[in-house]
Design an enzyme around this catalytic site. Structure first.
Site, short mmCIF file in Angstrom:
data_model
loop_
_atom_site.label_atom_id
_atom_site.label_comp_id
_atom_site.label_asym_id
_atom_site.label_seq_id
_atom_site.Cartn_x
_atom_site.Cartn_y
_atom_site.Cartn_z
CG HIS A 145 3.13 -10.93 -10.84
ND1 HIS A 145 2.10 -11.49 -11.53
CD2 HIS A 145 3.83 -10.17 -11.73
CE1 HIS A 145 2.17 -11.10 -12.80
NE2 HIS A 145 3.20 -10.29 -12.95
CG ASP A 164 9.26 -4.24 -12.88
OD1 ASP A 164 9.80 -4.16 -14.00
OD2 ASP A 164 8.04 -4.17 -12.70
N1 CMC Z 1 4.94 -4.51 -0.93
C1 CMC Z 1 4.22 -4.66 0.20
N2 CMC Z 1 3.05 -5.31 0.25
C2 CMC Z 1 2.60 -5.84 -0.90
C3 CMC Z 1 3.31 -5.72 -2.10
C4 CMC Z 1 4.51 -5.03 -2.09
N3 CMC Z 1 5.22 -4.87 -3.22
N4 CMC Z 1 2.63 -6.35 -3.08
C5 CMC Z 1 1.52 -6.83 -2.52
N5 CMC Z 1 1.51 -6.53 -1.20
C6 CMC Z 1 0.47 -6.87 -0.24
C7 CMC Z 1 -0.62 -5.81 -0.28
O1 CMC Z 1 -0.37 -4.77 0.62
C8 CMC Z 1 -1.83 -6.63 0.09
O2 CMC Z 1 -1.80 -6.87 1.47
P1 CMC Z 1 -3.13 -6.79 2.33
O3 CMC Z 1 -4.02 -7.85 1.77
O4 CMC Z 1 -2.66 -7.04 3.72
O5 CMC Z 1 -3.69 -5.42 2.11
C9 CMC Z 1 -1.57 -7.97 -0.59
O6 CMC Z 1 -0.15 -8.08 -0.67
C10 CMC Z 1 -2.15 -8.07 -1.99
O7 CMC Z 1 -1.65 -6.98 -2.77
P2 CMC Z 1 -2.46 -6.25 -3.91
O8 CMC Z 1 -1.84 -4.92 -4.17
O9 CMC Z 1 -3.92 -6.28 -3.63
O10 CMC Z 1 -2.17 -7.27 -5.11
P3 CMC Z 1 -2.49 -7.01 -6.61
O11 CMC Z 1 -2.55 -8.34 -7.25
O12 CMC Z 1 -3.65 -6.11 -6.79
O13 CMC Z 1 -1.23 -6.18 -7.13
C11 CMC Z 1 0.96 -5.65 -7.67
C12 CMC Z 1 -0.10 -6.73 -7.69
C13 CMC Z 1 2.10 -6.09 -8.58
C14 CMC Z 1 0.39 -4.35 -8.26
C15 CMC Z 1 1.46 -5.42 -6.25
O14 CMC Z 1 2.09 -6.59 -5.79
C16 CMC Z 1 2.37 -4.23 -6.14
O15 CMC Z 1 1.89 -3.11 -5.98
N6 CMC Z 1 3.72 -4.43 -6.23
C17 CMC Z 1 4.65 -3.34 -6.22
C18 CMC Z 1 4.75 -2.72 -7.59
C19 CMC Z 1 5.47 -3.62 -8.55
O16 CMC Z 1 6.50 -4.18 -8.26
N7 CMC Z 1 4.92 -3.72 -9.79
C20 CMC Z 1 5.48 -4.54 -10.85
C21 CMC Z 1 4.59 -5.71 -11.16
S1 CMC Z 1 5.34 -7.03 -12.09
C22 CMC Z 1 5.92 -6.42 -13.57
C23 CMC Z 1 5.12 -5.37 -14.22
O17 CMC Z 1 3.93 -5.53 -14.43
O18 CMC Z 1 5.70 -4.34 -14.51
#
Ligand code: CMC
Length: 395
Positions: free
Chosen positions: A281, A332
């Site tokens: 998140h 989720d």
């Molecule tokens: N699985 C594997 N690695 C992850 C995940 C994940 N679900 N989430 C974050 N990371 C890693 C990512 O690869 C990155 O690592 P590195 O710095 O080594 O490249 C680091 O953590 C930061 O991730 P980010 O994608 O840059 O973080 P963000 O703040 O831009 O994105 C997020 C947040 C929710 C989009 C992301 O955590 C994600 O894609 N999660 C999976 C999708 C998900 O569950 N979405 C629902 C969000 S909560 C409720 C809603 O809004 O619906």
């Protein structure tokens, strides 16, 4: 330049909900999500989000009845829905469905001019009959009640379009949770299921400036209408990085199949640089407080329906994600097994998120338009300093 994805950028003021990501706190109008989940109802939560305070008993009754009266879709909307392609993505059908509701809305053309608008919203706290301003007397309030009422039956109707089944009539005077489940399954839900679903709706109702809510505010800030702003928000919610994640979580659990394979599956997926849906998140550095409730609900429901494997698998995936990436589940993750054990098809999980989040989107649309300024950031130019048009033969 601002951090990519506008991370940590304050994009506006709000008094609807707030998150303290370090402490894992979420509040609606200052009230902890835990208190809301344990004691409130979805209708009361919507009242709180829209009007800024908890309702008195008569006001809540009044509000419930108003929403319940608005659950019946116009015949022409039902006919339009039945003509939509059954094989379409459910969120695309929902986006189209809300658009159709907008076309059929008796106040579709009500203008959104800044001054009367501000005047109306000065009275956001006064809903009951006779109250001036934003109460029932304001077209936007009437539209919001109509839209949330209709959404209760529109979301199940989407599934019925996809399955080629007839639509089910809602029951007068019943809750959003009751009528949603009734219209989805064709049977009146047991009290226990209604309660669990109601709690899920409370937990998903609002979440500060998340992507879909911000999208709704951007559209609303142009003084566009309520339905258009909500259609924009649905488009943003659809993506797997936002609301679309809950459907993907259940796909993952079905792919993993059994608890003994869960940890190896996660390790392998991470090695292949796959993102694990339902984890991570932007805001929370500790447990997402909504996940705390959903984990408990998933555990008891999976056990109750004799399918404990979905909860067990989820726990093992959670453990693996903590061991390998130190990342925690978000809202989720456990909602997927909870809905699945209620007998709901995975493809409906994101439309359900939209049903609940409509309450938050609407509150934010009201808040934005009550004190509006066009939202128009700037882009940092990274293209060439100078370029020229060239005739075709020289390219
Ligand atoms: N699985 C594997 N690695 C992850 C995940 C994940 N679900 N989430 C974050 N990371 C890693 C990512 O690869 C990155 O690592 P590195 O710095 O080594 O490249 C680091 O953590 C930061 O991730 P980010 O994608 O840059 O973080 P963000 O703040 O831009 O994105 C997020 C947040 C929710 C989009 C992301 O955590 C994600 O894609 N999660 C999976 C999708 C998900 O569950 N979405 C629902 C969000 S909560 C409720 C809603 O809004 O619906």
């Amino acid at each position: 330049m601002a951090g990519a994805g506008l991370e940590d950028i304050v994009a506006g003021e709000t008094s609807i909900s707030t998150i303290d990501g370090k402490r894992g706190v979420l509040t609606y109008r200052g009230i902890s999500i835990h208190e809301m989940a344990d004691h409130s109802s979805f209708e009361e939560t919507v009242f709180l989000l829209w009007y800024g305070r908890l309702p008195k008993a008569a006001e809540l009754d009044d509000f419930r009845n108003a929403l319940s009266r608005e659950t019946v879709m116009e015949d022409r909307v039902a006919a339009w829905l039945k003509s939509l392609p059954a094989e379409a993505n459910p969120m695309s059908l929902l986006r189209t469905g809300v658009s159709l509701l907008g076309l059929a809305d008796p106040e579709e053309g009500a203008s959104v001019t800044p001054e009367p608008w501000k005047e109306g919203f000065r009275y956001m706290g006064q809903l009951t009959s006779g109250a001036p301003g934003f109460g029932r007397d304001h077209p936007q309030s009437r539209k919001a009640i109509r839209l949330l009422g209709r959404m209760t039956t529109l979301v199940p109707a989407i599934q019925r379009v996809m399955k080629g089944q007839p639509f089910v009539e809602p029951k007068a005077g019943r809750s959003v949770a009751f009528n949603f489940l009734r219209c989805l399954t064709g049977k009146d839900p047991e009290e226990g299921s209604e309660k669990i679903f109601d709690k899920c709706l409370i937990l998903h109702a609002d979440h500060e400036f998340n992507a879909s809510t911000f999208t709704a505010r951007v559209a609303a800030a142009t003084l566009s209408d309520l339905h258009s702003s909500v259609v924009a928000a649905i488009g943003a919610l659809k993506g797997p990085l936002h609301g679309g994640a809950n459907t993907e979580v259940m796909r993952m659990l079905l792919e993993v199949k059994e608890p003994s394979k869960a940890k190896a599956w996660v390790k392998d997926a991470l090695e292949r640089k796959r993102k694990i849906m339902g984890f991570g998140h932007r805001m929370y550095k500790t447990e997402d407080p909504r996940a705390t409730h959903l984990r408990r609900m998933s555990e008891s429901l999976c056990a109750k329906v004799g399918q404990p494997q979905w909860y067990e698998m989820s726990r093992l995936i959670e453990e693996a994600m903590w061991e390998l990436k130190a990342i925690k589940p978000n809202v989720d993750f456990y909602s997927a097994s909870t809905y699945y054990c209620m007998g709901i098809d995975p493809e409906m999980f994101t439309p359900i998120f939209a049903l609940s989040r409509l309450s938050g989107w609407t509150a934010h649309i009201f808040e934005q338009q009550a004190n509006n300024r066009l939202i128009r950031p700037v882009g940092e130019w990274v293209g060439p300093q100078e370029a020229h048009w060239e005739p075709m033969e020289k390219r």
